[in-house]
Design a protein around this motif. Structure first.
Motif, mmCIF file in Angstrom:
data_model
loop_
_atom_site.group_PDB
_atom_site.id
_atom_site.type_symbol
_atom_site.label_atom_id
_atom_site.label_comp_id
_atom_site.label_asym_id
_atom_site.label_seq_id
_atom_site.Cartn_x
_atom_site.Cartn_y
_atom_site.Cartn_z
ATOM 1 N N CYS A 75 -1.871 2.079 0.901
ATOM 2 C CA CYS A 75 -2.411 0.733 1.145
ATOM 3 C C CYS A 75 -0.346 -0.299 1.007
ATOM 4 O O CYS A 75 -0.040 0.396 -0.182
ATOM 5 N N HIS A 111 -6.563 -4.512 1.000
ATOM 6 C CA HIS A 111 -6.441 -4.439 0.267
ATOM 7 C C HIS A 111 -6.434 -6.389 -0.562
ATOM 8 O O HIS A 111 -5.085 -7.528 -0.165
ATOM 9 N N HIS A 169 -7.101 -2.057 -6.622
ATOM 10 C CA HIS A 169 -7.506 -1.800 -5.105
ATOM 11 C C HIS A 169 -8.661 -1.919 -4.742
ATOM 12 O O HIS A 169 -9.162 -1.544 -4.863
ATOM 13 N N PHE A 199 -0.120 -3.057 0.477
ATOM 14 C CA PHE A 199 0.298 -3.579 -1.231
ATOM 15 C C PHE A 199 -0.592 -2.715 -1.915
ATOM 16 O O PHE A 199 0.817 -3.190 -3.037
ATOM 17 N N CYS A 200 -0.748 -1.647 -2.609
ATOM 18 C CA CYS A 200 -0.342 -1.230 -3.121
ATOM 19 C C CYS A 200 0.875 -0.284 -3.371
ATOM 20 O O CYS A 200 1.939 0.006 -4.588
#
Ligand code: 5GP
Ligand code: ZN
Length: 118
Positions: free
Chosen positions: A10, A102, A52, A12-13
């Motif tokens: 991900c 996310h 998440h 944004f992770c």
């Protein structure tokens, strides 16, 4: 929150992990706020939970206090950016324009905003 759920694929992770740079404007134990890479207004900040969850509804079901904290963070960002008015948006589902799965709250301001949005 080291036990927050994480998806290694991900985007944004990966920003949360510091693997991809972002211009951070505000952060707390539970949320991170950074400028959108393709701003749609003079201020365009994304507020995300550290865990998440694929969208706002999933976040609210799993971590309701963190979901509420996104709103508190948005108000703080508006104050920091000196916004007289602002718009908050959760695009939910590809049909609504969601491209990153996310949960994230868009904070838009710094220009006149039309309603309804497209
Ligand atoms: P969505 O379309 O899912 O509601 O919003 C995703 C947002 O993430 C878009 O506004 C897009 O410009 C932004 N975005 C995509 N990739 C990156 C990135 O690598 N860094 C930052 N800061 N924003 C990104
Ligand atoms: Zn994620």
């Amino acid at each position: 929150m080291s036990d927050a759920p994480r998806d290694p694929d991900c985007l944004f992770c990966r920003i949360l992990a510091g693997e991809i740079p972002a211009e951070v404007v505000h952060e707390t134990e539970h949320v991170l706020a950074f400028r959108d890479i393709a701003p749609q207004a003079p201020t365009h900040v994304l507020v995300i939970p550290r865990g998440h969850h694929e969208n706002a509804a999933a976040l609210a079901a799993a971590e309701p206090l963190v979901a509420a904290e996104l709103l508190t963070a948005a108000a703080e960002i508006a104050r920091l950016e000196g916004l007289a008015g602002y718009r908050l948006a959760f695009n939910t589902g590809a049909e609504a324009g969601q491209t990153v799965f996310h949960a994230h709250l868009h904070v838009l301001g710094g220009r006149d905003l039309t309603w309804p949005p497209g």
